[in-house]
Design a protein around this motif. Sequence first.
Motif, PDB file in Angstrom:
ATOM      1  N   PRO A 136       0.841  -1.206   0.000  1.00 57.47           N
ATOM      2  CA  PRO A 136       0.000   0.000   0.000  1.00 57.47           C
ATOM      3  C   PRO A 136       0.875   1.255   0.000  1.00 57.47           C
ATOM      4  N   TYR A 137       0.286   2.375  -0.322  1.00 56.41           N
ATOM      5  CA  TYR A 137       1.022   3.637  -0.291  1.00 56.41           C
ATOM      6  C   TYR A 137       0.312   4.634   0.625  1.00 56.41           C
ATOM      7  N   TRP A 138       1.077   5.598   1.084  1.00 57.82           N
ATOM      8  CA  TRP A 138       0.513   6.694   1.884  1.00 57.82           C
ATOM      9  C   TRP A 138       0.598   7.966   1.053  1.00 57.82           C
ATOM     10  N   ASP A 139      -0.539   8.494   0.670  1.00 58.88           N
ATOM     11  CA  ASP A 139      -0.602   9.759  -0.065  1.00 58.88           C
ATOM     12  C   ASP A 139      -0.524  10.885   0.957  1.00 58.88           C
ATOM     13  N   TRP A 140       0.676  11.416   1.146  1.00 60.89           N
ATOM     14  CA  TRP A 140       0.913  12.408   2.187  1.00 60.89           C
ATOM     15  C   TRP A 140       0.752  13.852   1.705  1.00 60.89           C
ATOM     16  N   ARG A 141       0.270  14.056   0.507  1.00 65.28           N
ATOM     17  CA  ARG A 141       0.087  15.425   0.013  1.00 65.28           C
ATOM     18  C   ARG A 141      -0.841  16.212   0.944  1.00 65.28           C
ATOM     19  N   ASP A 142      -0.394  17.396   1.332  1.00 63.76           N
ATOM     20  CA  ASP A 142      -1.183  18.324   2.161  1.00 63.76           C
ATOM     21  C   ASP A 142      -1.415  17.818   3.589  1.00 63.76           C
ATOM     22  N   ALA A 143      -0.722  16.759   3.993  1.00 62.52           N
ATOM     23  CA  ALA A 143      -0.890  16.246   5.360  1.00 62.52           C
ATOM     24  C   ALA A 143      -0.308  17.245   6.362  1.00 62.52           C
ATOM     25  N   GLN A 144      -0.976  17.364   7.505  1.00 63.86           N
ATOM     26  CA  GLN A 144      -0.507  18.246   8.564  1.00 63.86           C
ATOM     27  C   GLN A 144       0.235  17.485   9.651  1.00 63.86           C
ATOM     28  N   ASP A 145       0.066  16.170   9.652  1.00 64.63           N
ATOM     29  CA  ASP A 145       0.729  15.344  10.654  1.00 64.63           C
ATOM     30  C   ASP A 145       0.924  13.945  10.078  1.00 64.63           C
ATOM     31  N   CYS A 146       1.416  13.049  10.912  1.00 68.83           N
ATOM     32  CA  CYS A 146       1.636  11.672  10.459  1.00 68.83           C
ATOM     33  C   CYS A 146       0.319  10.899  10.547  1.00 68.83           C
ATOM     34  N   GLN A 147      -0.418  10.870   9.463  1.00 65.96           N
ATOM     35  CA  GLN A 147      -1.744  10.267   9.459  1.00 65.96           C
ATOM     36  C   GLN A 147      -1.712   8.762   9.701  1.00 65.96           C
TER      37      GLN A 147
ATOM     38  N   GLN B  62      21.051   5.468   6.062  1.00 63.80           N
ATOM     39  CA  GLN B  62      21.480   4.070   6.073  1.00 63.80           C
ATOM     40  C   GLN B  62      20.539   3.176   6.866  1.00 63.80           C
ATOM     41  N   GLY B  63      19.894   3.710   7.901  1.00 58.02           N
ATOM     42  CA  GLY B  63      19.004   2.888   8.717  1.00 58.02           C
ATOM     43  C   GLY B  63      17.530   3.185   8.525  1.00 58.02           C
ATOM     44  N   SER B  64      17.186   3.982   7.525  1.00 58.32           N
ATOM     45  CA  SER B  64      15.809   4.475   7.393  1.00 58.32           C
ATOM     46  C   SER B  64      14.785   3.378   7.142  1.00 58.32           C
ATOM     47  N   ALA B  65      15.189   2.277   6.507  1.00 61.83           N
ATOM     48  CA  ALA B  65      14.225   1.220   6.190  1.00 61.83           C
ATOM     49  C   ALA B  65      13.803   0.435   7.427  1.00 61.83           C
ATOM     50  N   ASN B  66      14.402   0.706   8.585  1.00 60.84           N
ATOM     51  CA  ASN B  66      13.953   0.068   9.824  1.00 60.84           C
ATOM     52  C   ASN B  66      12.494   0.402  10.124  1.00 60.84           C
ATOM     53  N   ASP B  67      12.080   1.610   9.780  1.00 61.28           N
ATOM     54  CA  ASP B  67      10.704   2.039  10.036  1.00 61.28           C
ATOM     55  C   ASP B  67       9.827   1.592   8.875  1.00 61.28           C
ATOM     56  N   PRO B  68       8.787   0.783   9.131  1.00 58.59           N
ATOM     57  CA  PRO B  68       7.947   0.297   8.021  1.00 58.59           C
ATOM     58  C   PRO B  68       7.198   1.399   7.286  1.00 58.59           C
ATOM     59  N   ILE B  69       7.148   2.615   7.848  1.00 56.83           N
ATOM     60  CA  ILE B  69       6.558   3.737   7.110  1.00 56.83           C
ATOM     61  C   ILE B  69       7.369   4.008   5.851  1.00 56.83           C
ATOM     62  N   PHE B  70       8.640   3.633   5.878  1.00 56.38           N
ATOM     63  CA  PHE B  70       9.520   3.764   4.707  1.00 56.38           C
ATOM     64  C   PHE B  70       8.848   3.165   3.471  1.00 56.38           C
ATOM     65  N   ILE B  71       8.221   2.016   3.627  1.00 57.04           N
ATOM     66  CA  ILE B  71       7.617   1.306   2.493  1.00 57.04           C
ATOM     67  C   ILE B  71       6.456   2.106   1.923  1.00 57.04           C
ATOM     68  N   LEU B  72       5.581   2.591   2.811  1.00 61.27           N
ATOM     69  CA  LEU B  72       4.426   3.377   2.362  1.00 61.27           C
ATOM     70  C   LEU B  72       4.878   4.656   1.664  1.00 61.27           C
ATOM     71  N   HIS B  73       5.887   5.280   2.231  1.00 63.02           N
ATOM     72  CA  HIS B  73       6.405   6.537   1.689  1.00 63.02           C
ATOM     73  C   HIS B  73       7.017   6.331   0.310  1.00 63.02           C
ATOM     74  N   HIS B  74       7.864   5.338   0.180  1.00 65.84           N
ATOM     75  CA  HIS B  74       8.541   5.140  -1.100  1.00 65.84           C
ATOM     76  C   HIS B  74       7.603   4.601  -2.177  1.00 65.84           C
ATOM     77  N   ALA B  75       6.554   3.915  -1.775  1.00 63.62           N
ATOM     78  CA  ALA B  75       5.562   3.499  -2.767  1.00 63.62           C
ATOM     79  C   ALA B  75       4.910   4.732  -3.387  1.00 63.62           C
ATOM     80  N   PHE B  76       4.643   5.761  -2.569  1.00 61.84           N
ATOM     81  CA  PHE B  76       4.032   6.978  -3.129  1.00 61.84           C
ATOM     82  C   PHE B  76       5.037   7.747  -3.979  1.00 61.84           C
TER      83      PHE B  76
END
Length: 532
Positions: A232-243, A376-390
Motif C-alpha cells: 500500500p502507499y501513503w498519499d501524504w500530500r497536504d498532510a498536517q501530521d503523520c496520518q 542508512q538505517g531508514s528502512a527500519n521504520d515500516p513507514i519507509f515502504i508506504l512513503h517510497h511506494a508513493f
Amino acid sequence: MLVFFFIQFFGQSLQQFPRPCTSRDVLQSKRCCPVWAGDGSVCGSLSGRGFCQDVTVSDVPNGPQFPHSDVDDRERWPLVFYNQTCRCAGNYMGFDCGECKFGFFGGNCGERRESIRRNIFQLSVSERQRFISYLNLAKNTISPDYMIATGTYVQMNNGSTPMFADISVYDLFVWMHYYVSRDALLGGPGNVWADIDFAHESAAFLPWHRVYLLFWEHEIRKLTGDFNFTIPYWDWRDAQDCQVCVDELMGGRSRLNPNLISPSSVFSSWKVICSQPEDYNLREVLCDGSPEGPLLRNPGNHDRTRVPRLPSSADVESVLSLTQYETGEMDRRANMSFRNTLEGFASPETGLAVTGQSLMHNSLHVFMNGSMSSVQGSANDPIFILHHAFIDSIFEQWLRRHQPPRTHYPTANAPIGHNDGYFMVPFIPLYRNGDYFLSTKALGYEYAYLLDPSQRFMQEFVTPYLQQAQQIWGWLLASGILGAVVAGIIATIIGVSCRRRTKRRKASGYGERQPLLNSSEEEGSASYQTTL
C-alpha cells in the motif's frame, strides 16, 4: 505449517548473497550459478530457464564525486564477489532462474497479471491487519535463502574466510538499504569517503527504489503464500501530521516516551539494525544485523527550519512539470532536474538546488524524527515502504506525462553506480539501472489513484466491499441455512398448534362451524399477526 510450506516451496531468493553462493569454494571460484531444484540443473538449463554466463560490466566513465578506485566492494558490481551468474531466459528470473519476472506468474511464468497498489486508507480493516501481520512475520522469520555479508572481501581474505550471517526477511531489506548507501572504507579507523551512494543523490534513486520495492513485495508474497499481496502507499500530500501513526496502522506515539512507539502497536517490540554508521566506520566493520535498540519515531518534533512543512499537492504538480530527468553534475546540486527535485535537494517551486533544507522525499524522512531520519538505517521504520511506494507513483506519473525515451537516462559521467549500464548494488540476479526507467505497466503493477475513474471506483470502493463479503460469505451462508432450519421448525410448531386448536374448537359444545378468527376483520388480523 501452511506458512512453512510456502517458505519451502517458493523460497528461492532474488537478492544478493544467496546461501548457495556464500561458501568458500564459490567465493574463490567467483561462480554464483546455483542449481535450480526444479530440474537439478545449473540455472535450470535443462528446462530452458537459463544458463551460467560471464558477467560483463560497463566501462563508461563515472562522475568525479568518487575519485578512488579498487577500494570498495561495490565498484563494478558484482565482480569483486562473482564474475559468473545465471542469465535467465524468457519470463524467468532469480539467482537460479527459478522465479518469474515481475508481472508474470504460474509454473512456467506464462500468466501475465497486473497488480494494483492501493492507498492504505482505502484498505478494509482486515486488509490493514493482514498487512501489519505480514510485516511482523517478515521481521521474525529468518530468510531460508540468503544471508548478509558481515565483512568486506578483503576482510574475508579474498573469499577464503567467508563472513556471512543469517537475517530476517524484513531486516534483509534494511541491511540492503544500509549497504548500498554506506560510506566507503578507505583503511584505518574512521578513514572513509562519505560522498558515495549507489542508490541516492543521482539518477538511480528512482529506478533502484522501484526494484527494491518490487523485490520486497515479491518476498512477502513468497513468505505468506499470498500472491495477491501488494504494497500500500501513503498519499501524504497536504498532510498536517503523520496520518498513519496510529496504533491501528503503523503505531502511535508512546505516552511514556514520545520517541517510542505506543505499546499497543506490534512495532513497539521491533529492534532496529544498521543504525550506527559512525561506529562501524570507526571500527572499520560492516553492519552485521545485530539488534541495536527499539524503533524510534517522534513525528513533527523535528528541526522546522529544515522542514517547514510536508509537501503539498501544488509541490507535487510543480515537480511533475519539470521536463528533464537529470541535469548538470547529476548529483544533489542539479538544477531543474526532476529526479533531484523529487528526491528533495531542490525547491519544487523553482527547481533550483538548495542547501540547509530537506524537501519532497527527504522532508518525510526528517519529519519522522527517528530511525527513518538516517539514510542508512531508514528502512527500519515500516513507514519507509508506504512513503517510497508513493514516491514511486510520482515517478510513474512523470514517465506517463513526458514519455521520455531511454536515452534521457544518463549513460555516462553520473556518480558511481548511477549510469544506465551499471548493475544495481547489491542485487543478484543482476539488473541495470536503465532497465527500470520505464512504466509500471511493463512491470505488472499499477497505482489505484492513477487508474481511469471507472477502474479507480472499482478498486477503491467496490473491490474492498466485495473482498469483505467474500471473507464472510461462508458465515453468511451458514447463517442463512441455520435461519431457514429454525424458521422451518417454528413454522411446523405453529402449524401443529393451529391444527390442534381447530380440532378442539370443532369438538366444543357451542357448535361454531368457523373459528373466531373471522368474527371480525380487525380482530382477526391482529390475532394472526400475534400468533405468527
